[in-house]
Enzyme design. Structure first.
Site, PDB file in Angstrom:
ATOM      1  N   SER A  32    -110.074 -36.126 -35.003  1.00 55.01           N
ATOM      2  CA  SER A  32    -109.138 -36.950 -33.893  1.00 55.01           C
ATOM      3  C   SER A  32    -109.955 -36.496 -32.463  1.00 55.01           C
ATOM      4  O   SER A  32    -111.104 -36.867 -32.554  1.00 55.01           O
ATOM      5  CB  SER A  32    -107.769 -36.099 -33.955  1.00 55.01           C
ATOM      6  OG  SER A  32    -106.947 -36.945 -33.253  1.00 55.01           O
ATOM      7  N   ASP A  45    -105.261 -45.628 -40.652  1.00 54.91           N
ATOM      8  CA  ASP A  45    -105.323 -44.910 -39.215  1.00 54.91           C
ATOM      9  C   ASP A  45    -105.081 -45.981 -38.082  1.00 54.91           C
ATOM     10  O   ASP A  45    -105.812 -46.543 -37.613  1.00 54.91           O
ATOM     11  CB  ASP A  45    -106.297 -44.162 -39.005  1.00 54.91           C
ATOM     12  CG  ASP A  45    -106.273 -43.147 -37.774  1.00 54.91           C
ATOM     13  OD1 ASP A  45    -105.287 -43.173 -36.962  1.00 54.91           O
ATOM     14  OD2 ASP A  45    -107.271 -42.337 -37.622  1.00 54.91           O
ATOM     15  N   HIS A  74    -104.070 -41.046 -40.252  1.00 57.41           N
ATOM     16  CA  HIS A  74    -104.939 -40.258 -39.566  1.00 57.41           C
ATOM     17  C   HIS A  74    -105.163 -38.912 -40.083  1.00 57.41           C
ATOM     18  O   HIS A  74    -106.167 -38.209 -39.771  1.00 57.41           O
ATOM     19  CB  HIS A  74    -104.223 -40.114 -38.198  1.00 57.41           C
ATOM     20  CG  HIS A  74    -105.078 -39.403 -37.099  1.00 57.41           C
ATOM     21  ND1 HIS A  74    -106.111 -39.984 -36.669  1.00 57.41           N
ATOM     22  CD2 HIS A  74    -104.853 -38.256 -36.151  1.00 57.41           C
ATOM     23  CE1 HIS A  74    -106.653 -39.455 -35.641  1.00 57.41           C
ATOM     24  NE2 HIS A  74    -105.935 -38.643 -35.399  1.00 57.41           N
TER      25      HIS A  74
END
Length: 681
Positions: A539, A621, A653
């Site tokens: 991320s 995602d 994600h």
């Protein structure tokens, strides 16, 4: 004496021979303890527990209980079948309610007596997402996805005409959120009458003309809803939808009559930040909740507020405490609240006194994942750490702490635990920055281990003293790597100014902290091989991997980049929660100030990339779409940099499925071993 020494030496050698490193296989096989709930009489503790079904590539949940009044009692599975059983909650009469799909594979509320006997179905087959029993026991609040404005649970999404095409059409955002395409439904609240443990009918809606999700999506839960003690009012958090929904974090607290007779009232209409987690005091006088001040900022400080339900006056309780309140529950006497808050690598429990806002820390190191208040005072809570998955503990008002469970003792028998040491240093802006170093348990004295330099996501997050079933530092240590992590500017648990330090500064102070923190660690800990380091992050941590490629290209043997931003311009138009991306770049869209986004854009430095990189992304995602990962891999390939791409078609994600988790670690460890020369046993 010689015989005793010989026996001791033999025992030591036997223990050493049995000791083994922790592996990803161990990680996925562990039992996962859910949130504990205590019965009204304080005798029973119940929780749901997840076990891994590797063959089915998923987890399953069962109910467990512990008799708190019987000395030496052991946890036992309770009221469980082959079905999914979760979300236990006690009714005022002491009976246990829970969600189960044991009938027709549809999630419904069920009920069982703690004395035993068969469970009975409480609600119809409405495929519910959650529930809360009225304190009076005469009604049940449930939530489920239904078409906007549904009057009852009977209202369902109409089937598509047989001749319809497969295309989706939209005229406003969101079009998708987290990992799900919008389908015209919202999570909505319904109240059903309850008598003798049986709900009747399809219930009635209580949200009036409001349009939004409650609990919020994608991560909201029952903590965003509360009953009044008299069972006449439901309080809930909701962000009103519309064309501004992807730009807004403005959840408000609403009060609605449980009978649906009048529309809900917005109690926080003048508060433009995020207001959530309502909780009513046992005496019915106070409504507590957490509130963020700044509109559009999802990581602002969460301050504890209370509203006098008699006078309507509200005030902040923890405005002078520079920590962000997480979970909260009232003490039985209504004079204080118990809360969690991140605090310098820990997430402890605190007591906050209502009268003066004084804060008292109750627990020590580690991460309190969930807790419940016992009816006569005291707490039960789930506690985990970097080297221990969650178990249940009890805290007594005299400060005594008692361990209640050792759920994974047999599965972890013989596992050699690594050593974790916290450290701090002066980072960017002269601020104190914290991190930790983890020494592999089986590293020989005087030896050095290759280093996994892990960078957390968020970016307003932390790699604190908590257990993870995704990025688990102990798995790296078990594979022979020393682990270093730094809570750079932007991390949480160090005061709001430190968290705010990353705003419009993504590649600035955090990179300085990472450089200084790794240097400080390798100078302090002699088991770190400073010349044999791979960096890994997901991320925001994945963004930092791409940023490091262009700004710190000569330091690492390899990089692992998971779901990271590669091109800030594309990200500005592809992500779904626009409030986050725009806040981080000055509070405006890309087209109003492109330079604010381009200043820290990794794509602009691809000409400097040279470090071998493993790219990992997932097709579901929608937060950082998989096209960002494909673009990064394309850049690496065009520059002839050794690189590899791993794409999960069925993950978001986060990589959550057990087989996928194992594949993730196999690829990550294989990549790092290739470039560091690590040879794990």
């Amino acid at each position: 004496m010689k015989k005793l020494l010989a026996a001791a030496l033999a025992a030591t050698l036997a223990t050493t021979a049995l000791a083994r490193p922790f592996t990803p296989q161990d990680m996925v096989s562990l039992s996962r303890v859910g949130a504990p709930v205590a019965s009204p009489d304080g005798r029973w503790l119940v929780w749901d527990q997840r076990e891994t079904d590797l063959a089915a590539n998923k987890g399953r949940h069962d109910l467990w209980r512990l008799d708190l009044k019987t000395k030496g009692a052991s946890p036992e599975k309770f009221a469980s079948t082959d079905a999914e059983e979760s979300d236990p909650a006690f009714g005022p009469d002491g009976s246990l309610y829970f969600l189960s799909d044991r009938h027709n594979d549809v999630s419904a509320v069920w009920r069982v007596a703690m004395a035993g006997g068969p469970a009975t179905q409480v609600t119809g087959d409405y495929d519910l997402s959650g529930f809360k029993i009225s304190p009076k026991g005469d009604a049940i609040l449930v939530w489920a996805d239904r078409p906007v404005g549904a009057a009852s649970l009977d209202v369902k999404q109409p089937d598509k005409p047989k001749d319809a095409g497969s295309g989706r059409t939209f005229d406003q955002l969101f079009i998708r959120h987290w990992d799900t395409w919008e389908d015209g439904q919202r999570s909505q609240l319904f109240v059903l009458p309850l008598a003798a443990g049986k709900a009747t009918g399809a219930g009635h809606a209580i949200e009036g003309a409001l349009v939004g999700d409650t609990p919020s999506k994608p991560m909201g839960d029952g903590s965003e809803l509360a009953w009044s003690p008299d069972g006449k009012t439901v309080y809930f958090a909701l962000r009103e939808a519309g064309r501004t929904e992807p730009l807004s974090v403005n959840l408000d607290i609403f009060a609605a009559p449980a009978d649906g007779s009048t529309p809900p009232t917005n109690l926080t209409a003048d508060m433009k930040g995020m207001d959530t987690t309502p909780a009513v005091s046992p005496d019915g006088r106070w409504l507590a909740w957490t509130s963020m001040k700044r509109p559009g900022y999802e990581a602002d400080r969460q301050v504890l507020w209370v509203r006098d339900l008699h006078s309507g006056q509200a005030h902040a309780v923890t405005d002078k405490w520079d920590r962000s309140v997480g979970a909260l529950e009232w003490a039985p006497d209504s004079a204080s609240l118990y809360v969690t808050a991140e605090d310098t690598l820990d997430v402890p429990l605190f007591r906050v006194d209502l009268a003066d806002g004084k804060v008292h820390r109750l627990t020590g190191a580690g991460h309190v994942a969930a807790f419940d208040v016992l009816p006569k005072g005291g707490l039960v809570y789930a506690l985990d750490s970097l080297t221990a998955p969650a178990d249940l503990w009890a805290w007594a008002p005299n400060g005594k702490v008692t361990r209640l469970t050792s759920v994974n003792a047999s599965k972890l028998a013989g596992v050699d635990l690594p050593t974790v040491t916290r450290y701090n240093f002066k980072g960017a802006n002269g601020d104190t920055v914290w991190g930790f170093a983890m020494r592999p348990a089986q590293l020989a004295p005087g030896a050095k281990a290759p280093v996994a330099f892990l960078v957390h996501g968020g970016p307003q997050g932390t790699f604190n003293d908590s257990w993870s079933y995704r990025w688990n530092p102990m798995a790296w240590a078990g594979h022979g790597y020393a682990v270093v992590s730094v809570d750079f500017h932007g991390s949480t648990g160090y005061g709001q100014a430190f968290t705010d330090g990353i705003n419009q500064n993504w590649g600035g102070w955090p990179l300085t902290d990472l450089k200084d923190g790794l240097k400080a660690a390798t100078e302090r800990f002699d088991f770190l091989a400073s010349d044999n380091v791979c960096a890994a992050g997901g991320s925001y941590g994945g963004y930092m991997m791409n940023w490091i490629e262009g700004t710190w290209p000569d330091h690492f043997k390899c990089i692992v980049q998971h779901d990271g931003v590669f091109d800030a311009r594309a990200m500005a138009y592809e992500t779904e929660e626009l409030w986050f991306d725009e806040w981080e770049h000055g509070g405006h869209p890309y087209y109003e100030d492109p330079q604010a986004f381009e200043k820290w854009n990794p794509v602009n430095l691809v000409d400097k990339w040279k470090t071998p990189q493993l790219v990992i992304t997932s097709e579901k995602d929608f937060r950082i779409p998989y096209t960002q990962g494909i673009a990064a891999f394309t850049a690496l390939q065009r520059r002839n940099i050794p690189s590899k791409l791993l794409v999960f078609p069925d993950e978001n994600h986060w990589v959550l499925k057990p087989k996928n988790s194992l594949q993730w670690y196999q690829n990550v460890f294989g990549w790092m071993d290739q470039w560091t020369g690590n040879k794990a046993d």
